[in-house]
Design an enzyme around this catalytic site. Structure first.
Site, PDB file in Angstrom:
ATOM      1  N   GLU A 156      39.336 -27.877  17.857  1.00  0.00           N
ATOM      2  CA  GLU A 156      40.655 -28.440  17.517  1.00  0.00           C
ATOM      3  C   GLU A 156      40.663 -29.951  17.738  1.00  0.00           C
ATOM      4  O   GLU A 156      41.233 -30.702  16.943  1.00  0.00           O
ATOM      5  CB  GLU A 156      41.764 -27.791  18.348  1.00  0.00           C
ATOM      6  CG  GLU A 156      41.977 -26.300  18.059  1.00  0.00           C
ATOM      7  CD  GLU A 156      42.246 -26.018  16.598  1.00  0.00           C
ATOM      8  OE1 GLU A 156      42.980 -26.794  15.959  1.00  0.00           O
ATOM      9  OE2 GLU A 156      41.691 -25.030  16.077  1.00  0.00           O
ATOM     10  N   ASP A 190      33.615 -28.145  13.577  1.00  0.00           N
ATOM     11  CA  ASP A 190      32.599 -27.310  14.241  1.00  0.00           C
ATOM     12  C   ASP A 190      31.462 -28.181  14.784  1.00  0.00           C
ATOM     13  O   ASP A 190      30.992 -27.983  15.908  1.00  0.00           O
ATOM     14  CB  ASP A 190      32.011 -26.289  13.254  1.00  0.00           C
ATOM     15  CG  ASP A 190      32.902 -25.064  13.094  1.00  0.00           C
ATOM     16  OD1 ASP A 190      33.910 -24.962  13.821  1.00  0.00           O
ATOM     17  OD2 ASP A 190      32.589 -24.209  12.245  1.00  0.00           O
TER      18      ASP A 190
HETATM   19 ZN   LIG Z   1      39.725 -25.796  12.354  1.00  0.00          ZN
END
Ligand SMILES: [Zn+2]
Length: 424
Positions: free
Chosen positions: A286, A371
């Site tokens: 996030e 990621d």
């Molecule tokens: Zn995401």
């Protein structure tokens, strides 16, 4: 622009988008069903056949339900527009407003039209939402809400909608009538101000109406999260746990708000499913969205698209063919702004549907970037195991149809995400 041409273009776009949606969902159902028998090789060690089959059944059940909803929604849209539903509602609202004192008639008619239209739309949606929540989600063990809570949520949503939505709609309608030919620029400014206000007050004012937020008390996790945030250069005004389990077993984490009001929110369902290092990896993902300015970019894009939308509406609202082509007769002795606004909101998404794959593409690119950030700041292995757990808990399919996924998926399919996370 001729009314007939617009009618034909709208009907063609509605038919084409419905057919494409139908085709994509049928592909998805066939593909998932065909791969139901065996866990894909890459997941053979980490996902059981039972979980894989549950995911397949859940995906197929939701997609079949989606096909019915698709046909229903296309019929409703046709009913509002070319078949004259909105036109009939408009005549009724106009008639009813004659009972108001003269000075109130113009705005009374317009707000009445918007309110009844929104209410009718919600009522048409209601059976679908009930079925989805209490039949499908229930059957797969995800639903935690009760009928009482469901309707209490609806009542609160309605109250918030009326309290916040009506003033801004009234203000925009007033601008449309009173601000001259450049009203759309003013209306855009008002709409953007309203959106920013919602973003600022959502975490502290609106979200607490629906859920309980309690400070994170797990000290080990708190320490871990604070270290991660310090490492990434983030400050937040608090770490909270939200009682997401009141309504659904699906888990999530988010980072909300602006500037000093920023807060990190974990769904309680997420904390029960993941261990500390997995929670850290999910939060790092996030934070990656913030670090890469994905949120800011999305807000800027939304601002730009709204400006284009208001400018287009500013032009269309002047064209009689815009109303006639979408099945409505413009009023001769009353303002047409509410009618134009509703027609625009009905027809816009039909044409806008065709950019879905583009939006999905950019969204997946952002997910890969987030990621990669999480892998650098926390751990790729922890994020992988967290994603796999969440995927399994949400009964996400591991074998989506590739075309369907390219078109709709805002997040890369699990196999692609895990492959990218393990690639370094
Ligand atoms: Zn995401």
């Amino acid at each position: 622009m001729s009314p007939l041409l617009l009618s034909l273009a709208f009907a063609a776009a509605l038919a084409a988008s419905t057919l494409v949606k139908f085709w994509l969902s049928s592909r998805q159902i066939r593909h998932v069903a065909a791969h139901r028998g065996q866990v894909p090789a890459a997941f053979a060690g980490s996902v059981t056949l039972v979980a894989h089959q549950k995911a397949a059944d859940y995906t197929v059940a939701r997609s079949r339900f989606g096909l019915l909803a698709l046909a229903f929604n296309a019929a409703v849209l046709l009913g509002w527009t070319l078949l004259g539903g909105l036109n009939a509602l408009n005549s009724w609202a106009l008639e009813a407003s004659r009972m108001l004192p003269e000075a109130w008639q113009g705005m009374g008619y317009q707000l009445g039209l918007v309110a009844v239209f929104v209410l009718a739309g919600s009522l048409l949606d209601l059976p679908w939402e009930l079925w989805s929540t209490f039949r499908i989600e229930q059957a797969f063990g995800f639903n935690r809400t009760t009928l009482k809570l469901f309707f209490a949520d609806m009542a609160k949503g309605l109250a918030v909608g009326v309290l916040m939505g009506m003033p801004i709609v009234a203000f925009i309608l007033w601008l449309m009538g009173a601000a001259g030919p450049l009203w759309w620029l003013w209306a855009w400014g008002a709409w953007m101000g309203f959106n920013l206000l919602i973003m600022v007050i959502y975490p502290t004012v609106i979200a607490p109406l629906f859920n309980k937020f309690e400070p994170l008390t797990d000290l080990a996790l708190k320490d871990r999260v604070e270290k991660l945030m310090a490492r990434c250069g983030f400050a937040a005004k608090g770490l909270f746990v939200m009682d997401g389990s009141r309504r659904s077993a699906h888990g999530n984490a988010y980072f909300s708000g602006f500037g000093p009001a920023k807060r990190v929110v974990f769904f309680d369902t997420l904390l029960t499913k993941l261990n500390g290092s997995e929670v850290e990896a999910v939060l790092a993902h996030e934070l990656g969205h913030f670090k890469h300015k994905h949120i800011t970019k999305r807000i800027v894009l939304m601002f730009a698209m709204s400006l284009a939308g208001f400018a287009l509406l500013g032009w269309l609202a002047q064209q009689p063919a815009f109303y006639l082509g979408l099945g409505a007769t413009p009023n001769l002795d009353a303002p047409n702004d509410a009618l134009a606004l509703i027609l625009f909101l009905l027809a816009g998404p039909v044409f806008g549907f065709f950019v879905t794959p583009l939006a999905s593409h950019f969204s997946r690119r952002d997910e890969f970037q987030a990621d990669a950030y999480a892998r650098a700041q926390a751990s790729g292995a922890d994020l992988s195991s967290a994603l796999l757990k969440l995927h399994e808990d949400n009964a996400g399919t591991l074998t989506p149809d590739p075309v369907y996924a390219r078109f709709y998926y805002s997040h890369p399919p699990a196999a692609e995400r895990l492959a990218a996370l393990g690639a370094s």
